[in-house]
Design a protein around this motif. Structure first.
Motif, PDB file in Angstrom:
ATOM      1  N   UNK A 115      -5.004  -1.461   0.801  1.00 36.95           N
ATOM      2  CA  UNK A 115      -5.815  -0.907  -0.283  1.00 36.95           C
ATOM      3  C   UNK A 115      -6.205   0.529   0.027  1.00 36.95           C
ATOM      4  N   UNK A 116      -6.433   1.297  -1.017  1.00 41.79           N
ATOM      5  CA  UNK A 116      -7.006   2.630  -0.828  1.00 41.79           C
ATOM      6  C   UNK A 116      -8.304   2.497  -0.044  1.00 41.79           C
ATOM      7  N   UNK A 130      -5.712  -3.212  -9.024  1.00 39.73           N
ATOM      8  CA  UNK A 130      -5.170  -1.879  -9.265  1.00 39.73           C
ATOM      9  C   UNK A 130      -5.211  -0.995  -8.016  1.00 39.73           C
ATOM     10  N   UNK A 131      -6.147  -1.253  -7.115  1.00 41.67           N
ATOM     11  CA  UNK A 131      -6.278  -0.428  -5.915  1.00 41.67           C
ATOM     12  C   UNK A 131      -5.384  -0.895  -4.770  1.00 41.67           C
ATOM     13  N   UNK A 182       4.215  -2.089  -6.995  1.00 49.22           N
ATOM     14  CA  UNK A 182       4.978  -2.445  -8.193  1.00 49.22           C
ATOM     15  C   UNK A 182       6.387  -2.932  -7.825  1.00 49.22           C
ATOM     16  N   UNK A 183       6.981  -2.293  -6.842  1.00 46.89           N
ATOM     17  CA  UNK A 183       8.314  -2.722  -6.396  1.00 46.89           C
ATOM     18  C   UNK A 183       8.239  -4.120  -5.795  1.00 46.89           C
ATOM     19  N   UNK A 184       7.226  -4.363  -4.960  1.00 47.40           N
ATOM     20  CA  UNK A 184       7.051  -5.686  -4.363  1.00 47.40           C
ATOM     21  C   UNK A 184       6.895  -6.746  -5.443  1.00 47.40           C
ATOM     22  N   UNK A 185       6.062  -6.452  -6.414  1.00 52.68           N
ATOM     23  CA  UNK A 185       5.828  -7.412  -7.494  1.00 52.68           C
ATOM     24  C   UNK A 185       7.117  -7.723  -8.241  1.00 52.68           C
ATOM     25  N   UNK A 186       7.921  -6.694  -8.504  1.00 56.39           N
ATOM     26  CA  UNK A 186       9.151  -6.870  -9.267  1.00 56.39           C
ATOM     27  C   UNK A 186      10.185  -7.698  -8.513  1.00 56.39           C
ATOM     28  N   UNK A 187      10.499  -7.284  -7.265  1.00 57.66           N
ATOM     29  CA  UNK A 187      11.587  -7.962  -6.540  1.00 57.66           C
ATOM     30  C   UNK A 187      11.169  -9.347  -6.071  1.00 57.66           C
TER      31      UNK A 187
END
Length: 266
Positions: free
Chosen positions: A8-9, A145-146, A162-167
């Motif tokens: 996380x940020x 989101x963070x 986002x890439x992790x979520x997609x693949x």
């Protein structure tokens, strides 16, 4: 290896309350244990009064120990530790990045540790538990989101959210294994392209041998396809002939110690 890390940020780690809100919005997830709401009665003396300091979210981060909560997802329990405002989880070692401009560091980001629960001790690395872990991480990546990245320790990879979520979603739905993320690749001193972290899944690493490995982009694409196949069959015990996407005839052969799957042109 136990679990994975959510990056996380800095200063944006979720609290127990945020995790409960997350669970409330998912039919397959619920809070199965919150240690701060289930003090054993036999440890409480008569007349004891609880103060605001019994809630970790009212304590100073400098004095608060690790804050965690247990989530139940599809019958499997997972602990998520390092929640705010408690102490930080140790920052994981990262050597590879996917869909990130830079490798995350502890100076800019905070780590939260997601791992199999105590009820699953001894089975942390079995396929159903690991898939459940990745599935839960995918849902967390979609919700928070963070959340900037997910770190997969076997390959020392930081994977953009986002890439992790997609693949990962594609793989869990029956698609190809996320070889670029849940494994990684490096060039060896002899010029081969070797996987990192595949041994977690099948007990072997993959080597694309020279001169087949001379074009690193093409070799990585080939390696990703072979990794997917090896995940499906569970490794390699005897030599096999395969055909590359460009029609090239290849030989796959386990090394003498069975620790590597080596690939050459025939």
């Amino acid at each position: 290896m136990t679990g994975l890390y959510l990056i996380f940020a800095a200063g944006k780690r979720p609290t127990r309350a945020a995790l409960k809100e997350f669970a409330a919005g998912h039919n397959s997830v619920c809070v199965s244990h919150d240690p701060y709401e289930s003090t054993p009665l036999h440890l409480v003396e008569a007349g004891t009064e609880f103060s605001s300091t019994d809630n970790p979210e009212n304590q100073s981060p400098q004095t608060q120990e690790d804050v965690w909560i247990e989530l139940l997802r599809d019958g499997l329990t997972f602990d998520i530790a390092g929640l705010a405002p408690g102490g930080l989880s140790p920052f994981p070692e990262i050597e590879h990045r996917f869909d990130l401009s830079d490798i995350p560091t502890a100076f800019q980001f905070d780590a939260v540790h997601l791992r199999a629960g105590q009820h699953l001790k001894g089975g942390e690395n079995t396929a159903p538990v690991v898939k459940g872990l990745i599935g839960l991480a995918t849902e967390l990546a979609h919700y928070f989101e963070d959340l900037a990245a997910v770190v997969w320790p076997p390959s020392k990879s930081a994977i953009g959210c986002r890439y992790f979520e997609s693949v990962s979603t594609a793989w869990l739905d029956g698609g190809p294994f996320p070889a670029l993320g849940l494994t990684a690749f490096k060039e060896t001193i002899d010029g081969a392209l070797q996987s990192i972290g595949l041994d977690f899944w099948i007990g072997q690493e993959l080597r694309i041998e020279p001169p087949l490995s001379s074009d690193k982009v093409q070799a990585t694409r080939l390696a990703a396809r072979i990794v997917n196949q090896l995940i499906i069959v569970g490794g390699l015990e005897v030599s096999e002939r395969i055909v590359a996407p460009d029609g090239m005839q290849l030989v796959m052969r386990p090394s003498r110690n069975q620790k590597f799957v080596r690939v050459w042109r025939e």
